[in-house]
Design a protein around this motif. Sequence first.
Motif: not given
Length: 162
Positions: A121-149
């Motif tokens: 993006l040609e910007i400073d890293i301080s302008r980019v936030s990436v946060k990580a979540k789990t699916g708390e064991g529910v839905d397709a993410v929680g069952r480790h069937e999918a990755v979502k963004a």
Amino acid sequence: MYKIGFGNDIHRLVTGKPLILGGVSIPADKGAIGHSDADALLHAVTDAIFGALALGDIGSHFSDLEERWKNAESSAFLRYAVGLIKEKGYAAANVDAVVSLEIPKLRPHIDKMRENIAQILEIDISRVSVKAKTGEGVDAVGRHEAVKAEAVILLEKVEANG
Ligand code: MG
């Protein structure tokens, strides 16, 4: 003048495929399947840009029916979208993204993902936030069937003559 955009993406996880998120290869027992390298995070950021510019979506620019995008590196999609930002006289102000994956923990890889996105993006890293979540064991993410963004991006008009 500002423009805001939102993008999201989901990819199915299977054994025997690489897991690439934010341009980072992540050691994992399951990887994502897709026509390209299946980088859900870069796809979400790219789609957020198309959204901010009201220029369609990632599928309309990079059809999964086209052989030339097979196994493509998703950084190429994001670079193309960044070209459109410039063409329209804007620059990225900041990005905020969430990646949802049950396992493994993404924390050790977050800063590298931020760095990769910031560089494209040609910007400073301080302008980019990436946060990580789990699916708390529910839905397709929680069952480790999918990755979502999910990602939002703010674009700022670049003033002519500085
Ligand atoms: Mg995708």
